[in-house]
Design a protein around this motif. Structure first.
Motif, mmCIF file in Angstrom:
data_model
loop_
_atom_site.group_PDB
_atom_site.id
_atom_site.type_symbol
_atom_site.label_atom_id
_atom_site.label_comp_id
_atom_site.label_asym_id
_atom_site.label_seq_id
_atom_site.Cartn_x
_atom_site.Cartn_y
_atom_site.Cartn_z
ATOM 1 N N ARG A 165 91.406 69.788 24.180
ATOM 2 C CA ARG A 165 92.464 69.638 22.941
ATOM 3 C C ARG A 165 91.728 69.470 21.818
ATOM 4 O O ARG A 165 90.514 69.041 21.436
ATOM 5 C CB ARG A 165 93.169 68.198 23.513
ATOM 6 N N ILE A 167 91.510 67.996 18.289
ATOM 7 C CA ILE A 167 91.621 66.849 17.496
ATOM 8 C C ILE A 167 91.105 66.833 16.118
ATOM 9 O O ILE A 167 90.131 67.696 16.061
ATOM 10 C CB ILE A 167 91.166 65.333 18.114
ATOM 11 N N GLU A 172 96.803 67.207 10.534
ATOM 12 C CA GLU A 172 97.721 67.088 11.492
ATOM 13 C C GLU A 172 98.403 68.320 11.939
ATOM 14 O O GLU A 172 99.034 68.419 13.034
ATOM 15 C CB GLU A 172 98.901 66.345 11.010
ATOM 16 N N SER A 225 87.312 68.374 12.596
ATOM 17 C CA SER A 225 88.085 68.960 13.616
ATOM 18 C C SER A 225 87.462 69.711 14.801
ATOM 19 O O SER A 225 86.325 70.180 14.557
ATOM 20 C CB SER A 225 89.254 69.757 13.118
ATOM 21 N N ALA A 230 90.286 66.800 27.364
ATOM 22 C CA ALA A 230 91.410 66.125 27.273
ATOM 23 C C ALA A 230 91.102 64.802 27.609
ATOM 24 O O ALA A 230 91.710 63.986 26.486
ATOM 25 C CB ALA A 230 92.293 66.901 28.337
ATOM 26 N N ALA A 233 89.576 63.504 24.318
ATOM 27 C CA ALA A 233 90.305 63.672 23.098
ATOM 28 C C ALA A 233 91.217 62.333 23.210
ATOM 29 O O ALA A 233 91.718 61.735 22.354
ATOM 30 C CB ALA A 233 91.287 64.887 23.218
ATOM 31 N N VAL A 237 91.715 59.694 20.391
ATOM 32 C CA VAL A 237 93.108 59.451 19.758
ATOM 33 C C VAL A 237 93.464 57.987 19.570
ATOM 34 O O VAL A 237 94.118 57.419 18.663
ATOM 35 C CB VAL A 237 94.154 60.578 19.997
ATOM 36 N N LYS A 243 93.773 62.452 15.202
ATOM 37 C CA LYS A 243 95.174 62.657 15.801
ATOM 38 C C LYS A 243 94.734 64.043 16.679
ATOM 39 O O LYS A 243 94.203 64.881 16.187
ATOM 40 C CB LYS A 243 96.072 63.017 14.532
ATOM 41 N N TYR A 244 95.924 64.459 17.292
ATOM 42 C CA TYR A 244 95.982 65.836 17.949
ATOM 43 C C TYR A 244 96.481 66.508 16.910
ATOM 44 O O TYR A 244 97.389 66.216 16.113
ATOM 45 C CB TYR A 244 97.025 65.739 19.188
ATOM 46 N N ALA A 250 96.296 73.237 23.905
ATOM 47 C CA ALA A 250 95.087 73.068 24.618
ATOM 48 C C ALA A 250 94.869 74.583 25.143
ATOM 49 O O ALA A 250 95.527 75.483 25.484
ATOM 50 C CB ALA A 250 95.608 72.158 25.939
#
Length: 288
Positions: A165, A167, A172, A225, A230, A233, A237, A243-244, A250
């Motif tokens: 993912r 992040i 954002e 970033s 996952a 992540a 978070v 943040k994702y 993904a």
């Protein structure tokens, strides 16, 4: 027969260069030539021809190649079979992708030992190409890796697709990602291709890393970033610092079990493969 003769022959099959093989084996070119001559004398035929275009196998050399691989593997297996294992009945040597070792090694080893309580385990984190070579050579029995390297002696089984993912500490959405603070992940050729397709504007980021845990550490230290596994992540978070990136999907990284072709029907190898597939399925947050 000295095993160095087989190692030299098989390396020369790959490089097609006496000079390159000498460099890779850290010996002189004359040593490579002497080993080839000794091997040719032992088998009674010429194995290579040399010309300005390079070094090529003779017809007899082509026939000998398969037997040489088997002889080297049998030798390495024989050495391991008689190596001290304490009270264990046998030893299983397993390679695991570097990126997976950091995230899964504890759980996987606990599973291995529950499944095979009388077996000793040797675990070595590494990269896919080396693990494939080690299985062919008989150095490892099994591997969990990202990138299968096709070889007539290797058998691969797909275990799972692990999601990574994206992040960020300061973005954002995709449009808000700053290339100068983006950390690109080069976990495998498959991942890089998917990344290029999904985020072409971030190709050529100034910082590129091949391990999820290292990207996570860099993000925690510097912000920015990047793609991480996952599970990691979700942890990051949850701290509130990251943040994702909402509009970036993904990227899945395929994971494979690798073993020698002769071991694909082994009961132990089949049990390991099934156990690993279940473990990675349970570890996928997207599947609960």
């Amino acid at each position: 027969m000295q095993i160095e003769l087989l190692d030299t022959f098989l390396d020369l099959v790959e490089t097609r260069s006496f000079h390159r093989t000498a460099e890779r084996l850290d010996v002189t070119q004359s040593t490579v030539s002497a080993r080839v001559q000794t091997l040719e004398a032992a088998v009674g035929v010429r194995l290579f021809t040399r010309s300005r275009a390079g070094t090529d196998l003779t017809t007899e050399g082509l026939r000998f190649e398969t037997h040489a691989r088997m002889l080297r593997r049998d030798w390495n297996e024989a050495k391991r079979a008689v190596a001290p294992t304490g009270e264990a009945a046998a030893i299983m040597r397993i390679g695991i992708q570097n990126d997976l070792a950091d995230a899964y090694i504890g759980d996987l080893l606990a599973d291995f030992r529950r499944m095979f309580p009388q077996m000793a385990f040797y675990i070595e984190p590494d990269y896919s190409a080396q693990m494939c070579a080690d299985i062919v050579a008989g150095v490892h029995d099994f591997a969990v890796l990202f990138t299968p390297k096709p070889h007539p002696d290797l058998h691969f089984v797909t275990l799972a697709d692990l999601p990574y993912r994206l992040i960020s500490s300061d973005a954002e959405t995709r449009a808000e990602i700053k290339p100068e603070t983006y950390i690109s992940g080069h976990f495998s050729a498959a991942f890089e291709q998917a990344h290029r397709t999904a985020l072409p504007e971030l190709i050529g980021a100034p910082l590129s890393v091949g391990q999820s845990s290292t990207i996570a550490s860099l993000l925690l230290a510097m912000g920015g970033s990047g793609f991480v596994m996952a599970e990691k992540a979700a942890e990051m978070v949850a701290t509130g610092r990251f943040k994702y990136v909402a509009d970036v999907d993904a990227i899945d990284q395929p994971v494979f079990a690798a073993m020698h072709l002769r071991q694909r029907v082994s009961k132990a190898h089949r049990k390991l493969t099934r156990m690993l597939a279940k473990r990675f399925l349970r570890s996928d947050p997207a599947r609960g």
